[in-house]
Structure formats: structure tokens, C-alpha cells
Design a protein around this motif. Structure first.
Motif, PDB file in Angstrom:
ATOM      1  N   THR A  36       4.083   6.864  -6.760  1.00 25.62           N
ATOM      2  CA  THR A  36       3.404   7.020  -7.050  1.00 25.62           C
ATOM      3  C   THR A  36       2.817   7.150  -5.547  1.00 25.62           C
ATOM      4  O   THR A  36       2.287   6.039  -5.216  1.00 25.62           O
ATOM      5  N   PRO A  37       3.373   7.217  -4.211  1.00 26.07           N
ATOM      6  CA  PRO A  37       2.575   7.075  -2.892  1.00 26.07           C
ATOM      7  C   PRO A  37       0.683   6.955  -2.980  1.00 26.07           C
ATOM      8  O   PRO A  37       0.891   7.677  -3.132  1.00 26.07           O
ATOM      9  N   GLY A  40      -2.117   2.369  -3.829  1.00 23.33           N
ATOM     10  CA  GLY A  40      -1.526   1.860  -3.691  1.00 23.33           C
ATOM     11  C   GLY A  40      -1.473   0.305  -4.815  1.00 23.33           C
ATOM     12  O   GLY A  40      -1.686   0.169  -5.245  1.00 23.33           O
ATOM     13  N   ALA A  41       0.147  -0.277  -4.017  1.00 27.04           N
ATOM     14  CA  ALA A  41      -0.157  -1.512  -5.577  1.00 27.04           C
ATOM     15  C   ALA A  41      -0.563  -3.245  -5.065  1.00 27.04           C
ATOM     16  O   ALA A  41      -0.707  -4.170  -5.619  1.00 27.04           O
ATOM     17  N   ASN A  57       0.849  -1.140  -0.024  1.00 28.08           N
ATOM     18  CA  ASN A  57      -0.195   0.533   0.256  1.00 28.08           C
ATOM     19  C   ASN A  57       0.869   1.705   0.172  1.00 28.08           C
ATOM     20  O   ASN A  57      -0.208   2.370   0.541  1.00 28.08           O
ATOM     21  N   ALA A  58       2.154   1.337   0.338  1.00 29.62           N
ATOM     22  CA  ALA A  58       3.244   1.874   0.113  1.00 29.62           C
ATOM     23  C   ALA A  58       2.593   3.331  -1.185  1.00 29.62           C
ATOM     24  O   ALA A  58       3.164   4.257  -1.230  1.00 29.62           O
ATOM     25  N   ALA A  59       2.951   2.428  -2.113  1.00 32.56           N
ATOM     26  CA  ALA A  59       2.626   3.156  -3.700  1.00 32.56           C
ATOM     27  C   ALA A  59       2.467   2.720  -4.622  1.00 32.56           C
ATOM     28  O   ALA A  59       1.909   1.222  -4.608  1.00 32.56           O
ATOM     29  N   THR A  60       1.897   3.127  -5.891  1.00 35.62           N
ATOM     30  CA  THR A  60       2.122   2.595  -7.176  1.00 35.62           C
ATOM     31  C   THR A  60       3.469   2.458  -8.168  1.00 35.62           C
ATOM     32  O   THR A  60       3.850   3.644  -7.848  1.00 35.62           O
ATOM     33  N   THR A 118       1.437   8.277   4.901  1.00 38.26           N
ATOM     34  CA  THR A 118       1.631   9.678   3.539  1.00 38.26           C
ATOM     35  C   THR A 118       2.653  10.083   3.428  1.00 38.26           C
ATOM     36  O   THR A 118       3.899   9.861   2.699  1.00 38.26           O
ATOM     37  N   PRO A 119       3.068  11.255   4.232  1.00 39.50           N
ATOM     38  CA  PRO A 119       4.194  11.338   4.597  1.00 39.50           C
ATOM     39  C   PRO A 119       5.144  11.361   4.593  1.00 39.50           C
ATOM     40  O   PRO A 119       6.245  11.688   3.881  1.00 39.50           O
ATOM     41  N   GLN A 120       5.650  10.479   5.703  1.00 40.90           N
ATOM     42  CA  GLN A 120       6.839   9.761   5.568  1.00 40.90           C
ATOM     43  C   GLN A 120       6.910   9.251   4.470  1.00 40.90           C
ATOM     44  O   GLN A 120       8.195   8.626   4.689  1.00 40.90           O
ATOM     45  N   THR A 121       6.271   8.161   4.712  1.00 48.25           N
ATOM     46  CA  THR A 121       6.324   6.719   2.938  1.00 48.25           C
ATOM     47  C   THR A 121       6.908   8.020   1.772  1.00 48.25           C
ATOM     48  O   THR A 121       7.851   7.541   1.462  1.00 48.25           O
ATOM     49  N   THR A 122       6.349   9.416   1.581  1.00 49.01           N
ATOM     50  CA  THR A 122       6.423   9.618   0.294  1.00 49.01           C
ATOM     51  C   THR A 122       8.203  10.415   1.036  1.00 49.01           C
ATOM     52  O   THR A 122       8.896  10.335  -0.635  1.00 49.01           O
ATOM     53  N   LYS A 123       8.739  10.328   1.684  1.00 49.62           N
ATOM     54  CA  LYS A 123       9.657  11.347   2.263  1.00 49.62           C
ATOM     55  C   LYS A 123      10.855   9.950   2.319  1.00 49.62           C
ATOM     56  O   LYS A 123      12.380  10.184   1.986  1.00 49.62           O
TER      57      LYS A 123
END
Length: 434
Positions: free
Chosen positions: A128-129, A175-176, A110-113, A142-147
Motif C-alpha cells: 500500500t503506497p 508507510g513502513a 515512507n514509500a509504502a507498507t 504518492t502518484p509517482q511512487t504508486t506508478k
């Protein structure tokens, strides 16, 4: 090194507990407020990573997020020192304390695609997060995952880490877990399958549980990633599956390269979707539809068979890594045996014990984010995040030093936990130097 699919697993964090926060995830709800073991959970996750790395498949990890999320509690109106804030939240709103301590970032599906460079018009890997806006405890990630993703995929010559989609009902993105890529080989251009549960232009189809992914989100990501529209397929989840506990597509189908395993109730328009995928892919694709008679929806959800991982281990040979629950479910166990005997690339099945994650609602595939990387792209990823023999043992020792053997929701009020987690994360940060 040729083009490989790299697995980025979530390193399970020291505040892993059973908060029962995920509506529509039956395992999460059933085990609400049970006693968890963060230490056992993390060691189980690391053992899975080590097993995959030992197969010669590149295996990396994403670190856990800092917890508790004090900014979230402050946004709910709580003030004071961390100790006083935690005590007051536990007294007034213990449910918010569970959200602030959630370790659900462990499920990096679920972090990103992620779209590989061979699929994207500019020849770069696009990421894309996910905004995860459907569930409050997951939206915090989401903010920490993007970072973190921008720290790992920092080379803009090879990678583009987009901003998450807007936090709006019509652009809800998970996400994925709702994305599958099929291809003849990892270096070849692939077909990207995007699965959604609702379209903001129509009414909610499922009745019992919310549909999390939207069509608008899927199309926005495909456009951001500069994908060929003729190589994208958009499929609606079957509403009955959502109501049976299939909150993400990776609970009802799994694919790798030229093999696609699908339950007959995966998609609302199954025949159209499978035909469209075949037309996009061309010759060489094998799509196996498993009937509800072979595996009931309830058994699929209970065993998490479709949340298994498919790995390419040789020329036209694949290994199926299933949660150990599949060996204990009669229908799932028989299905595995039938698949190995049948005419398809699966030549071996292994079962893995991930009970701590499974009881919280996530299986083998939930724990990993896949990224197809070329030799040059692989070299641009910091080596510190890859699982080697040395790194594996370092992380196991780190877990044993800092993780509690047991944790209850009431233990989240223990002010000592704040310092324990802080020390653990500081040590991990020094180890990784991201």
C-alpha cells in the motif's frame, strides 16, 4: 534461492537540497537552506547499497522522481513556460519552489507498507503506497511512487499494489517507517507491528510537533493486506518522543526477525505492547528495552541509532549498520559496544557515512523499503532495479555526469537545472526500461 528480505533503497535525486520542509524532523529544520551536494549524497547512498549487496543480501533501488513538479506549481496558480514559471515562483514564493524540487522520495521507508505473501490470506505480497498527506512536499510523491511500484511489482499473480488510502486527516499514512515485521524466519508467518501517533477519535497527545500516522490508517492497511488479526499489534507512539523529534517509529525502535530493539519511550503503553507482541509471536522472540539512561531521547534523535539497519548474516547472527554519527556520539557508541558484548544475535556493527541524507533528516533505515520475497516473487521483479557490480558502476558514472557538486535553494531558480534533471532522468529511464 530461499526466501529473502530484499532492500529497495531510494536512489537520491539530482535536486537533493536542504529545504527544511519537514516539521518535527529536527535535522531537516536545523540544516534549512544549508549548501547540499547532490552528487555526494547519491554516491553515499549507492555506496550503502553496494555494501549490502556485497554481503550477499539482495539489494534493489527505486529511481528518483522527475523534478520540478510543474503540475504542483500550476495548481498554485502559476502559468507560462517552465522557465517563466520557475522565475515567477522564485520571485513570489520561493518556499513553493523548494517543494516542487524536493528529492524526499529518496526515503523509501515512507514509500509504502509491505506485507509478505506468508502473512496474507491470498498468498500474495500486498503493498500500500503511503499517502503522506501530513507534509505537502511529501504528498506530491504518492502518484509517482504508486506508478513506480506497479511497474516493479507488476505481476498480479504474486503482487497486489493497492491504491493509497484516502487523503483525509483520519487516514494519514507514512508507510513502513511506522511498520515492523517480526518473524522466526523470513519464510514463516510473522507478527506485524503498526505504530500510530494519533487516533481521530481522540485529541492530539503531542504538543510540539504533529503526530503523522493514524490508527485508522494502520487498521485499514492490515485489513487490505488480508492479515490475520491475531498476528497484528497496534501501538501508539509516546507523545514525549514525538515532541523530542521522533516523527516516525523507525527513529525510536528497530526490529529484524526475532530481535526487537526498543527505547523505553517508544510507545505510550510499552509493557502492554511488548507483552502483546510476545503473545502473538510465541517462543524465541528477544525484545531489548533500552533505557533513557542508556541513551537519552535527544541522543537517539541526534545519532539516529534506532534508524540503523539490522541484517541477518547467518544462523541467529545479525549485523547492525549504523550511521557514522553513532560512532561520534559517546552514548550511542557505548550502546553499540554493549550490544555486541551482550547475549543477543548482533555479532558485528559497521558504520556508514550518509551525512548528506542525515543532515536532511533521514538515516540508513529511512532510505530503504523492505520486502520479503520468495524465489518465484523475486524472479518476477525486473532485474534492472537490482544492484550488481555492473549496475553500481553504471549508476555512479551516471551520477557523476549529471549531478551538481553543490546546490543551494537559490540555485533552484537556475533555469538550466530543469534541463539538467530532464536529461539525467531520460538517461536513467533508458537504462532501466521499466
Amino acid at each position: 534461492m530461499k526466501v529473502h528480505e530484499v532492500n529497495f533503497d531510494g536512489l537520491i535525486g539530482p535536486t537533493h537540497h536542504y529545504g527544511g520542509l519537514s516539521q518535527g524532523n529536527l535535522a531537516s529544520v536545523v540544516h534549512r537552506h544549508a549548501v547540499s551536494s547532490p552528487r555526494r549524497a547519491a554516491l553515499q547512498g549507492l555506496a550503502k547499497m553496494k555494501r549490502i549487496a556485497d554481503l550477499g543480501i539482495p539489494q534493489a533501488f527505486l529511481p528518483p522522481h522527475p523534478r520540478p513538479n510543474l503540475a504542483f506549481l500550476e495548481a498554485q496558480g502559476f502559468t507560462g513556460s517552465p522557465d517563466k514559471m520557475i522565475a515567477e515562483v522564485h520571485r513570489q514564493r520561493p518556499d513553493l519552489l523548494s517543494v516542487a524540487y524536493s528529492a524526499s522520495a529518496m526515503w523509501t521507508a515512507n514509500a509504502a507498507t509491505v506485507s509478505p505473501s506468508s502473512d496474507c490470506a491470498d498468498g500474495r505480497v500486498h503493498i500500500t503506497p503511503a499517502n503522506l498527506q501530513t507534509m505537502p512536499h511529501r504528498a506530491l510523491e504518492t502518484p509517482q511512487t504508486t506508478k513506480t511500484l506497479r511497474a516493479i511489482f507488476h505481476d498480479t499473480n504474486h503482487f497486489v499494489v493497492h491504491d493509497p488510502l484516502p487523503v483525509l486527516a483520519e487516514t494519514s499514512d507514512e508507510g513502513a517507517a511506522n511498520h515492523t515485521r517480526l518473524c522466526r524466519s523470513y519464510e514463516a508467518s510473522g507478527v506485524e507491528l503498526f505504530v500510530f501517533g494519533r487516533d481521530h477519535n481522540d485529541e492530539q497527545k503531542s504538543q510540539r510537533f504533529p503526530a503523522r500516522q493514524t490508527l485508522a490508517a494502520c487498521k485499514s492497511i492490515a485489513m487490505e493486506h488480508q492479515l490475520n488479526p491475531k498476528r497484528c499489534v497496534f501501538a501508539r507512539q509516546h507523545p514525549s518522543a514525538i515532541d523530542a523529534g521522533v516523527f516516525h517509529n523507525d527513529v525510536i525502535s528497530v526490529g529484524n526477525q526475532s530481535l526487537h530493539l526498543v527505547h523505553e519511550f517508544a510507545f505510550a503503553e510499552l509493557d502492554r505492547v511488548l507483552t502483546e507482541i510476545t503473545d502473538c509471536f510465541g517462543l524465541g522472540l528477544q525484545q531489548i528495552v533500552l533505557s533513557d539512561q542508556e541513551l537519552k531521547l535527544a541522543d537517539a534523535v541526534q545519532s539516529y541509532f534506532f534508524n540503523s539497519q539490522l541484517f541477518s548474516i547467518g544462523t541467529e547472527q545479525m549485523l547492525l549498520l549504523c550511521p557514522i554519527e553513532c560512532s561520534e556520539n559517546t552514548a550511542a557508541r557505548q550502546l553499540v559496544a554493549n550490544l555486541i558484548r551482550a547475549d543477543n544475535p548482533i555479532v558485528e556493527c559497521q558504520f556508514i557515512d550518509l551525512r548528506e541524507s542525515m543532515q536532511n533528516g533521514g538515516g540508513p533505515a529511512c532510505l530503504r523499503l523492505r520486502a520479503v520475497l520468495t524465489k518465484e516473487e523475486f524472479a518476477a521483479v525486473p532485474p534492472a532495479v537490482f544492484i550488481t557490480e555492473r549496475r553500481y558502476h553504471e549508476l555512479c558514472k551516471w551520477v557523476r555526469r549529471h549531478y551538481r557538486e553543490r546546490l543551494t535553494v537559490d540555485d533552484l531558480a537556475d533555469v538550466r537545472l530543469i534541463e539538467e534533471v530532464k536529461q539525467a532522468m531520460n538517461e536513467l529511464d533508458e537504462m532501466l526500461e521499466l
